[in-house]
Design a protein around this motif. Structure first.
Motif, PDB file in Angstrom:
ATOM      1  N   PRO A  17       0.816  -1.211   0.000  1.00  0.00           N
ATOM      2  CA  PRO A  17       0.000   0.000   0.000  1.00  0.00           C
ATOM      3  C   PRO A  17       0.849   1.260   0.000  1.00  0.00           C
ATOM      4  O   PRO A  17       1.800   1.366   0.783  1.00  0.00           O
ATOM      5  CB  PRO A  17      -0.799  -0.115   1.308  1.00  0.00           C
ATOM      6  N   GLN A  21      -2.287   6.118   0.550  1.00  0.00           N
ATOM      7  CA  GLN A  21      -3.413   5.240   0.845  1.00  0.00           C
ATOM      8  C   GLN A  21      -3.479   4.921   2.338  1.00  0.00           C
ATOM      9  O   GLN A  21      -4.558   4.895   2.932  1.00  0.00           O
ATOM     10  CB  GLN A  21      -3.290   3.932   0.053  1.00  0.00           C
ATOM     11  N   SER A  25      -6.493   6.165   5.072  1.00  0.00           N
ATOM     12  CA  SER A  25      -7.343   5.065   5.527  1.00  0.00           C
ATOM     13  C   SER A  25      -8.023   5.403   6.845  1.00  0.00           C
ATOM     14  O   SER A  25      -7.434   5.979   7.741  1.00  0.00           O
ATOM     15  CB  SER A  25      -6.514   3.789   5.698  1.00  0.00           C
TER      16      SER A  25
END
Length: 232
Positions: A17, A21, A25
């Protein structure tokens, strides 16, 4: 072989990831999964821990959160930033859920971070606070005693005498650690009283230091009623 190696590296890189990202999150479970899966990759662990710290205030941590964080800290012992974030999160978990089943692991990790990063004010302050939280429950005192947490806290007080946050948190930890009879008599032989008095004289206008120090002294001096001698 070279083609296979390149394709494997590319696959791992693509599946990892990206930082953006991770930071965007809002899923605690995703963050814990990434920390567990990429525990040796600081490019994943650091942003994941930073995001997790931000979410702590209004998110309930899954039961395996502490295990994953401890594992990441163990895999990155010399990374001060990971140790800082990990100690903060473990401190918060200990405060909200002091009877966690993995309290022993949390305590051992906290004490290890204190020993390895003795010059970090942030780590020392948060670890002292974590010890205080863990020591709230009498059943945890024996494991803290086995880890020699008393000496680690006193060493932190001595190294950082001018840091009021460390002195306040350390006195608070000593206050709880000294509540059990056999611990109290042990404290009297390791100059704990002298450390506490020095904290008070070094920070005369810091209410948190004065209050926590008085609490710790009360427990220690009360031991005199049971036949223990306190030399102040």
């Amino acid at each position: 072989f070279s083609y296979f190696l390149r394709s494997t590296i590319l696959t791992v890189y693509v599946k990892r990831p990206p930082k953006q990202q991770i930071r965007m999150s809002e899923s605690v479970n995703d963050l814990i999964t990434w920390i567990r899966k990429y525990e040796k990759d600081t490019n994943v662990v650091l942003p994941a821990l930073k995001t997790l710290k931000r979410l702590l205030a209004n998110r309930k941590m899954p039961s395996d959160a502490a295990v994953s964080i401890i594992s990441a800290m163990e895999a990155n012992l010399d990374c001060e930033e990971i140790q800082k974030l990990g100690c903060y999160i473990l401190r918060t978990l200990s405060a909200t859920e002091p009877t966690l089943p993995n309290t022993k692991q949390i305590a051992a990790t906290v004490i290890k971070a204190m020993a390895r990063h003795s010059d970090s004010v942030f780590i020392q302050a948060n670890c002292c606070c974590a010890v205080w939280c863990i020591a709230k429950h009498a059943r945890n005192l024996s494991l803290l005693e086995a880890l020699d947490s008393r000496m680690r806290i006193l060493d932190s007080m001595e190294r950082h005498i001018q840091e009021s946050i460390i002195q306040a948190n350390a006195c608070k930890a000593l206050w709880n650690l000294a509540k059990i009879g056999k611990n109290t008599s042990t404290f009297l032989t390791i100059n704990a009283v002298e450390h506490i008095l020095l904290a008070m004289t070094s920070h005369p206008h810091k209410r948190s230091v004065q209050s926590n120090a008085c609490g710790a002294l009360y427990v220690l001096v009360s031991a005199a009623e049971n036949g223990d001698c306190v030399n102040i």
